[in-house]
Scaffold this active site. Structure first.
Site, PDB file in Angstrom:
ATOM      1  CG  ASP A  47      -2.011  -1.062   1.070  1.00 21.72           C
ATOM      2  OD1 ASP A  47      -2.631  -1.421   2.084  1.00 21.72           O
ATOM      3  OD2 ASP A  47      -2.224  -1.547  -0.066  1.00 21.72           O
ATOM      4  CE  LYS A 128     -29.727   2.250   6.814  1.00 23.81           C
ATOM      5  NZ  LYS A 128     -29.587   2.308   5.360  1.00 23.81           N
ATOM      6  CE  LYS A 301     -24.709  -2.091  13.351  1.00 18.96           C
ATOM      7  NZ  LYS A 301     -23.411  -2.290  12.691  1.00 18.96           N
ATOM      8  CB  CYS A 437     -59.378  -7.106 -14.879  1.00 20.61           C
ATOM      9  SG  CYS A 437     -59.645  -8.072 -16.376  1.00 20.61           S
TER      10      CYS A 437
END
Length: 692
Positions: A47, A128, A301, A437
């Site tokens: 990385d 969120k 949570k 219908c």
DNA sequence: TCCCCTCGAGTTCA
DNA sequence: CTCGAGGGGA
């Protein structure tokens, strides 16, 4: 990186040389990682190399090489996406929209756990993010595969694409369980979204509607190198399957995720009670606009994982978590028309045709109006100015009419009394909301919808026979009824010659159809589209009758014998009079029986496994709890028992299999003794149910 | 008879 | 995902 000058101090010549080195080195590392599956260096080193490369490129854009690592990825392009089943289902979440809703959620938790009304418990609040959730599987610390959420139990395997995400560790740092599923959100920042769209526009490609779609579109690329070129972020926030416990609280778990090398949303916070939740919600609402990414609410949570386990699930939603959504986005537009759609069951559904309007990043041009009463209640008229809302769900709806802006000359909407497609009378039984219908088998709209249902997921699931294809084939007379689908092989050349088709696609379709000649009984029954018989009821019937021939024989008998045999149907738990009647009606129609004969000759319908073959010793048992239980609340005991396949009632009868006696059990214990029903102590019950 | 929960059938947009 | 109806227990 030691030994290298800071990027700011690089001369162009040195930068060019280093970029060349980095390109070669990263290519070698990629090959080792992707092709040989034998990483040469740690991910941190890898990385760092990529980061260095990116930093130099950012400073010297002119020096970016054709073979730059940012322009390609070592992974071979994937050929389509395989399905992948999650070891543990991925959650959906219940929603609340107000303080009162949230208080109600907390009250439910307390009731379920048997806590005092003023008992406080801790939450973790997490913004969120509006992205797409994915599940990652790590074995012995190595990333082995990842999948989209899909329907919750099965998603698309996007492993190759996920490998392209820099923010996703390929190896977990430090000790980890041998097997663990980690869930999180892939997202795109608002800034990267705008940049990507600018780029798309310059290249003359399609624009993404919002960051969520851009993230989804970028991840679900068949060519993973495209994913690699898109800037996607990832936050980990949840756990799926794990071979060993990793934490006692959710907050600890998040810390663990961070230690393993995942990005965890830094705004996530442990909250000591409802008061702190309210403050957090307000804080997030205030900070929302300034955040780099879109959020549509906050997920709360319960922190204690032992409590989470006890609370379990109600349907698909966990009882231990809730999404507190921000108020829905709204926009004003004009209602240009009301169209009537005819569904599979003949239901006439009004749909509003809107002047397209942007609501929360999506261009909305239609909205369901549900039914006749809904239109009347809101007095919705063609030409009206209306307020459209797109709530946490995706589906837009009309909130209200702005009567002040109503143009002159409008009239209340007259709901049709005849089917707009076949002209048959449309009737609305007293007490029902839907007008239907009566054309039944002669109505082409219903016929097409039934065929679409027949081919759809959960039924025959024929790849390539989507809504459009079915409708076109029907219109052009290639198929009239379900059986015709299995006779299409004879017309492969004709299909290949159709516009938009070719030999390859025709061959694939025929193969997909052939692959579905064998079908489990439950899917077959579901596919028929019998009114009131959905997936669950079809399974129930399949398990009860076992085979197609048995079912058919019994249904014919019921049809001939009328009410008496109808009561036999009524003895199946879950089949009441309405469903029984729907079944009898279906078999009473000669053309339906003909369709069944036809299909029986074309297909191999697999028998269903015998009912009650479940593994738990309490599956199928009728259980009563009485007295006060010490290790769990009544609601919890019931939920656990039901999860294991038992049925739970409150009154002891001869049919009761077990009475579980809590402390101070009274009359029910006596009644159990009188009737000779087996009684169990709470501990015995736990042992029997395998809860310890 | 009433109430609660589950299931079915409906729909939008990319 | 939501709404309405059906099923089953109280």
């Amino acid at each position: 990186m030691s030994g290298r000058p800071p990027v700011e101090e690089l001369t162009p010549a040195a930068a060019a040389a280093e970029l060349a080195d980095l390109a070669a080195e990263i290519a070698r590392l990629d090959a080792a990682y992707y092709q040989d599956d034998a990483p040469e260096v740690t991910d941190a080193v890898y990385d760092a190399r990529r980061a260095r490369n990116n930093a130099i490129e950012a400073r010297f854009p002119d020096l970016v090489r054709a073979d730059s690592p940012t322009r390609r990825l070592g992974a071979a392009p994937a050929a389509g996406f395989a399905r992948r089943r999650h070891l543990q289902p991925m959650l959906s979440l219940g929603n609340v929209f107000s303080e009162a809703d949230f208080a109600e959620f907390c009250a439910r938790v307390r009731r379920f756990l048997g806590l005092a009304e003023d008992a406080a418990f801790a939450f973790v609040g997490e913004p969120k993010i509006d992205g797409l959730s994915i599940s990652l599987t790590y074995e012995h610390g190595s990333f082995v595969h990842g999948a989209t959420r899909g329907d919750g139990s099965e998603g698309e395997d996007v492993t190759a694409n996920l490998r392209a995400l820099a923010s996703l560790p390929k190896r977990l740092a430090g000790a980890a369980p041998a097997l663990i599923e980690i869930r999180g959100e892939v997202f795109m920042t608002k800034a990267d979204f705008l940049a990507l769209n600018a780029e798309q526009e310059r290249a003359g490609r399609k624009l993404f509607a919002n960051p969520r779609n851009a993230a989804a579109g970028s991840l679900r690329q068949l060519d993973a190198s495209i994913t690699a070129g898109r800037k996607l972020g990832f936050f980990a926030y949840a756990m799926g399957e794990t071979s060993a416990p990793v934490a006692a609280t959710h907050a600890e778990y998040l810390a663990r995720l961070g230690a393993w090398g995942f990005a965890v949303n830094p705004l996530s916070r442990r909250l000591k009670g409802e008061g702190e939740v309210l403050a957090f919600q307000a804080e997030m609402a205030a900070r929302r606009a300034a955040l780099a990414y879109d959020i549509d609410g906050v997920v709360y949570k319960i922190d204690d994982l032992a409590w989470q386990r006890r609370l379990g699930f109600a349907g698909r939603d966990p009882r231990w978590a809730i999404a507190w959504k921000f108020p829905a986005e709204r926009a004003e537009t004009r209602l240009e028309d009301i169209r009537i759609q005819v569904g599979r069951t003949g239901a006439l559904t009004p749909v509003a045709v809107l002047q397209p309007v942007n609501v929360g990043g999506v261009l909305v041009s239609r909205a369901s109006l549900h039914n006749e009463d809904e239109i009347a209640r809101k007095d919705i008229r063609i030409g009206d100015a209306v307020v459209v809302e797109r709530a946490g769900d995706v589906i837009p709806r009309i909130v209200a009419v702005i009567v002040a802006k109503r143009p002159p000359g409008t009239a209340p909407f007259a709901f049709p009394t005849h089917c707009p497609v076949c002209g048959s009378h449309a009737v609305r039984p007293a007490g029902e909301a839907v007008r239907r219908c009566t054309g039944g088998l002669i109505c082409p709209a219903q016929a097409v919808e039934r065929l679409i249902h027949f081919c759809a997921r959960g039924a025959f699931d024929i790849e390539g026979m989507g809504e459009k294809t079915v409708a076109e084939f029907y219109e052009d007379g290639l198929i009239h009824g379900p059986g015709d689908i299995f006779r299409l092989a004879a017309r492969e050349a004709e299909i290949a010659a159709r516009e938009g088709w070719g030999e390859v696609s025709a061959r694939k379709l025929i193969a997909a159809i052939a692959a579905r000649r064998r079908i489990p009984l439950a899917r077959f029954i579901f596919a028929l589209g019998i009114r009131r018989v959905g997936e669950t009821t079809a399974k129930l019937l399949a398990r009860h009758y076992g085979s197609f021939s048995h079912w058919r024989a019994e249904m014919n008998a019921a049809q001939i014998m009328g009410s008496e045999a109808r009561s036999t149907l009524g003895n199946i738990l879950g089949i009441g009079p309405a469903i029984a009647e729907a079944l009898v009606d279906f078999f009473a129609e000669g053309r339906n029986r003909a369709v069944l004969d036809d299909l029986a000759g074309l297909l191999e319908i697999e028998d269903a496994e015998a009912a009650g073959a479940a593994q738990s010793p309490i599956a199928g048992k009728l259980v009563v709890f009485t007295g006060s239980l010490t290790t769990m609340s009544r609601a919890e005991a019931k939920a656990r028992a039901e999860a294991l396949g038992a049925r739970v009632t409150d009154s002891v009868s001869r049919r009761t299999d077990y009475v579980v006696l809590g402390a101070e059990a009274g009359s029910k214990a006596r009644r159990a003794a009188e009737l000779g029903v087996t009684t169990l102590s709470e501990a015995e019950w736990r042992a029997l149910a395998g809860m310890d």
